[in-house]
Design an enzyme around this catalytic site. Structure first.
Site, PDB file in Angstrom:
ATOM      1  N   GLN A   1       0.832  -1.207   0.000  1.00 37.75           N
ATOM      2  CA  GLN A   1       0.000   0.000   0.000  1.00 37.75           C
ATOM      3  C   GLN A   1       0.868   1.259   0.000  1.00 37.75           C
ATOM      4  O   GLN A   1       0.353   2.365  -0.180  1.00 37.75           O
ATOM      5  CB  GLN A   1      -0.932   0.021   1.216  1.00 37.75           C
ATOM      6  CG  GLN A   1      -2.052  -1.015   1.131  1.00 37.75           C
ATOM      7  CD  GLN A   1      -2.998  -0.888   2.311  1.00 37.75           C
ATOM      8  OE1 GLN A   1      -2.741  -1.425   3.379  1.00 37.75           O
ATOM      9  NE2 GLN A   1      -4.077  -0.136   2.132  1.00 37.75           N
TER      10      GLN A   1
ATOM     11  N   HIS B   1      -7.530  -9.125   5.906  1.00 39.11           N
ATOM     12  CA  HIS B   1      -7.524  -8.038   4.918  1.00 39.11           C
ATOM     13  C   HIS B   1      -6.077  -7.699   4.518  1.00 39.11           C
ATOM     14  O   HIS B   1      -5.765  -7.569   3.330  1.00 39.11           O
ATOM     15  CB  HIS B   1      -8.238  -6.815   5.519  1.00 39.11           C
ATOM     16  CG  HIS B   1      -8.304  -5.613   4.620  1.00 39.11           C
ATOM     17  ND1 HIS B   1      -9.468  -5.175   4.035  1.00 39.11           N
ATOM     18  CD2 HIS B   1      -7.334  -4.748   4.224  1.00 39.11           C
ATOM     19  CE1 HIS B   1      -9.205  -4.092   3.310  1.00 39.11           C
ATOM     20  NE2 HIS B   1      -7.927  -3.804   3.408  1.00 39.11           N
TER      21      HIS B   1
ATOM     22  N   HIS C   1      -3.905  -8.243   0.926  1.00 39.81           N
ATOM     23  CA  HIS C   1      -3.106  -7.235   0.228  1.00 39.81           C
ATOM     24  C   HIS C   1      -1.775  -7.831  -0.219  1.00 39.81           C
ATOM     25  O   HIS C   1      -1.354  -7.666  -1.363  1.00 39.81           O
ATOM     26  CB  HIS C   1      -2.781  -6.044   1.153  1.00 39.81           C
ATOM     27  CG  HIS C   1      -3.819  -4.957   1.149  1.00 39.81           C
ATOM     28  ND1 HIS C   1      -4.241  -4.333  -0.002  1.00 39.81           N
ATOM     29  CD2 HIS C   1      -4.496  -4.352   2.161  1.00 39.81           C
ATOM     30  CE1 HIS C   1      -5.133  -3.396   0.311  1.00 39.81           C
ATOM     31  NE2 HIS C   1      -5.313  -3.396   1.609  1.00 39.81           N
TER      32      HIS C   1
END
Ligand code: ZN
Length: 161
Positions: free
Chosen positions: A49, A131, A135
């Site tokens: 991210q 979650h 990713h």
């Protein structure tokens, strides 16, 4: 300081490569991930991210459960019990939806000192870890939406990861 990348940045859909050594660069990226997650009021952040394709994530749901700094995390078991909750994601501003997750998972990872750790986590913490590990596998939560929800509903129910 790095910035959070937003979908459709390619880093979000490519599986990350494992951490092979605890170098200074790896540990300073880990420190930066924590700073950025906290400044964005997130409860979890994966390295990709920030545009870094490396298998590391930080999770901090609250002070009680504390901080998890996870290198090469992997889900080694999950219970059949599933829950349906609203999720948000720092890489998808303004996008919220319900996602089905296992309610109990066992996660194995290496900590920043090189020790192998195994944790059994449940409910919201299990959800956040699933979650983040998604990713790292290059999976995005919108592909798992059961239903997209409004920002209002998210503010009532969800947490940003
Ligand atoms: Zn996310």
């Amino acid at each position: 300081m790095r910035k959070i990348v937003h979908y459709p940045h390619e880093c979000l859909t490519i599986p990350t490569r494992p951490v092979t050594r605890l170098s200074k660069d790896v540990l300073s990226l880990l420190d930066e991930m924590l700073v950025i997650m906290e400044s964005e009021n997130g409860v979890g952040l994966a390295a990709n991210q920030l545009g870094e394709s490396i298998r590391m994530a930080v999770v901090k749901m609250d002070d009680e459960t504390g901080l998890f700094e996870m290198l090469n995390p992997k889900i080694i078991s999950k219970s059949k019990t599933t829950t349906l909750e609203v999720e948000g994601c720092l890489s998808f501003p303004g996008v919220y939806g319900t996602v089905e997750r296992a309610a109990e998972v066992t996660v194995r990872y290496v900590d920043r000192d090189g020790y192998e750790i195994e944790v059994d986590v449940t409910d919201d913490l299990a959800r956040i870890m699933q979650h983040e590990i998604d990713h790292l596998d290059g999976l995005i939560f919108t592909d798992k939406f059961i239903e997209q929800v409004s920002e209002e509903e998210f503010e009532r129910l969800g947490e940003e990861e």
